[in-house]
Design a protein around this motif. Sequence first.
Motif, PDB file in Angstrom:
ATOM      1  N   UNK A  61       0.927  -1.186   0.600  1.00 21.36           N
ATOM      2  CA  UNK A  61      -0.053  -0.619   0.094  1.00 21.36           C
ATOM      3  C   UNK A  61       0.895   0.967   0.297  1.00 21.36           C
ATOM      4  N   UNK A  99      -1.957   4.032  -7.567  1.00 17.98           N
ATOM      5  CA  UNK A  99      -2.854   3.794  -7.092  1.00 17.98           C
ATOM      6  C   UNK A  99      -3.105   4.031  -5.127  1.00 17.98           C
ATOM      7  N   UNK A 156      -4.051   5.937  -2.153  1.00 12.30           N
ATOM      8  CA  UNK A 156      -5.249   6.517  -0.643  1.00 12.30           C
ATOM      9  C   UNK A 156      -4.888   6.833   0.555  1.00 12.30           C
ATOM     10  N   UNK A 212      -4.558   7.433   4.491  1.00 13.14           N
ATOM     11  CA  UNK A 212      -4.470   6.421   5.365  1.00 13.14           C
ATOM     12  C   UNK A 212      -5.738   7.192   6.698  1.00 13.14           C
ATOM     13  N   UNK A 213      -7.238   6.672   6.436  1.00 14.16           N
ATOM     14  CA  UNK A 213      -8.240   7.725   7.335  1.00 14.16           C
ATOM     15  C   UNK A 213      -7.558   7.264   8.837  1.00 14.16           C
ATOM     16  N   UNK A 214      -7.579   5.854   8.868  1.00 15.81           N
ATOM     17  CA  UNK A 214      -6.819   6.506  10.489  1.00 15.81           C
ATOM     18  C   UNK A 214      -6.094   6.912  11.173  1.00 15.81           C
ATOM     19  N   UNK A 215      -4.900   7.701  10.203  1.00 17.35           N
ATOM     20  CA  UNK A 215      -3.781   8.536  10.251  1.00 17.35           C
ATOM     21  C   UNK A 215      -4.206   9.795  10.542  1.00 17.35           C
TER      22      UNK A 215
END
Lengths: 329, 329
Positions: B1, B44, B46, B48-51
Amino acid sequence: MAQIKDVARQAGVSVASVSRVMAGHTGVSEATRQRVLDAVQALDYRPDLAARRLRSRRTDTIGLIVSDIRNPFFTEISRAVEDMAYQHRMRVILCNADEDPEKEALYLDLMRDENVSGVILSPTLPTLARFRASDYPFPVVLVDRCDRETAADAVVLDNVDSAYRLTAHLIERGHRRIVFIYGVTSATGRQRHEGYITAMATHGLETLAKGVPATVDAARTAATELVSGRPLPDALVASNGIILLGLTEALQEARLRFPQQIALAGFDNLPWTRLVEPGITVISQPTYDLGQAAIELLLQRIAHSAQSVRRVVMRGELIERGSSAKRGG
Amino acid sequence: MAQIKDVARQAGVSVASVSRVMAGHTGVSEATRQRVLDAVQALDYRPDLAARRLRSRRTDTIGLIVSDIRNPFFTEISRAVEDMAYQHRMRVILCNADEDPEKEALYLDLMRDENVSGVILSPTLPTLARFRASDYPFPVVLVDRCDRETAADAVVLDNVDSAYRLTAHLIERGHRRIVFIYGVTSATGRQRHEGYITAMATHGLETLAKGVPATVDAARTAATELVSGRPLPDALVASNGIILLGLTEALQEARLRFPQQIALAGFDNLPWTRLVEPGITVISQPTYDLGQAAIELLLQRIAHSAQSVRRVVMRGELIERGSSAKRGG
DNA sequence: CTGTTAGCGCCTTCAC
DNA sequence: GTGAAGGCGCTAACAG
């Protein structure tokens, strides 16, 4: 808002000990544990989930993508999923795809962004057709909709068999010209159609099915047309509750009495089906159980990613009511 | 990722520039923007929403706590909330409190843990009674249920007026002994009861109400008892769709024809209400609009935490059907 | 307009 | 059994 270091200071221990206690790890002395717990209580400490998720790389969140939340079937599924999920300390993100493959794809993408632990999905036909579990970075359990070809964990009704039994029941009651109106946009509709065809063929009867989009309006329109032609069908059968509603509306508008002038039956034991006199014969689905089984399967899969692919098939129950009574009986 | 630094390297810029482009900030040259976008595509990438959530201290998530997901009213509310939320790039965590104050409290606590941006809540009576917006670390918009005393953003139906109009309609049609069966566990039931009382009193009629838990079973049981006594009431009125279902079942079991032997009316224009002949007179709620208004109000509140408290009241529409027709007419 | 850098709050090795 | 310390991946000052 208190943080872990505040708790550590208050308890006179290190943050590591606090973390260990919070995670329920063993290897912490009872004395330390108690002091930490006291400090947690005193400060009303709650771990920051964003930090925990970043660090641990797990979200303990599952995505539920249903195809139509207005369908009571899916409402009940989500209730079950939610109940079980929170019992297992997991969160649920609910997404309603509205039978739209694009919206569904968007949501599946979102699930990836959210780094969910797993997904429960009732796929639209195009998504199911090209579904491969390995295309997703998270485990997926299909619910309600799956076909023979798809190798995926799934929880479904015995659609073909149930439709067969429902159709056979009508044939037994003396009905011959039985028209099956089914949703062409779902695997479920297709499979139930298949069961109908088998039942009709087995009894040497001509099949008279009509595929429609799975909406009340489409079903009503189709039924209105069907009953305006001659000869009138002996019976109408709906492949799900939404379509059954449309058929019932159409018969009522056409002032056709059932079962005297035409018989009626369908899927989904919705409350109103026994309210419309003399009651509508249906196949009842174990909706809550289906949802529960789906999340249980998902949790197993999350825990054991290598376990073999499983399919849970549940039996639909025929509930016989007045609408399917004998012709002229 | 891929991560942000990979994108930065690939694009030949700093991570700050990537972050800026991803956030849609201005103050980035078009050339840089394009290179970043290309790199994002190539890798690609995206975020990291948590971060992101940890760092930015915002989750862009809203909590929706409904009191009963099986009630189609709330299904439609959640559909609206979900549609709007995703349009605004926000996530929705759906919680079903099942009319249980404890479960509701648990979920409100969870919302705090999740650090949601805001909550939409249809509170149970005890929660509403002691509701103070300042008790929560996030903005709350009440939907469906709110009372006069509560100072909170809210979106509700004109419950008192709608019940008044529904009752007055029955009185006009010649009904006198009108019994109102309402849910005692919600503010909505109480307010509709109030409208009923006012209408009856205004016309010099005796009030004959009965409070029940808001379940089909409780309503059916209550109605069965009511119609087994003498004199038979002229009309039964339900304070919501769940109760109306129970009443309808009871009348059917008692083989009482409406409107010939007893009239019937209620709230919520559910599909089946026009299916049960000769159709049931109801107050139709603008459910989707209510949900939409609720999330719009919440988004406003999130953006402007100091704005004055607002209440949006929507009008219920009387849909007249055969069940309320004139006595003996 | 762009880059460097210091954390956001927590978990988890690693050493003691 | 316990503590110290280094990140998880990103954003937002701040400096240039």
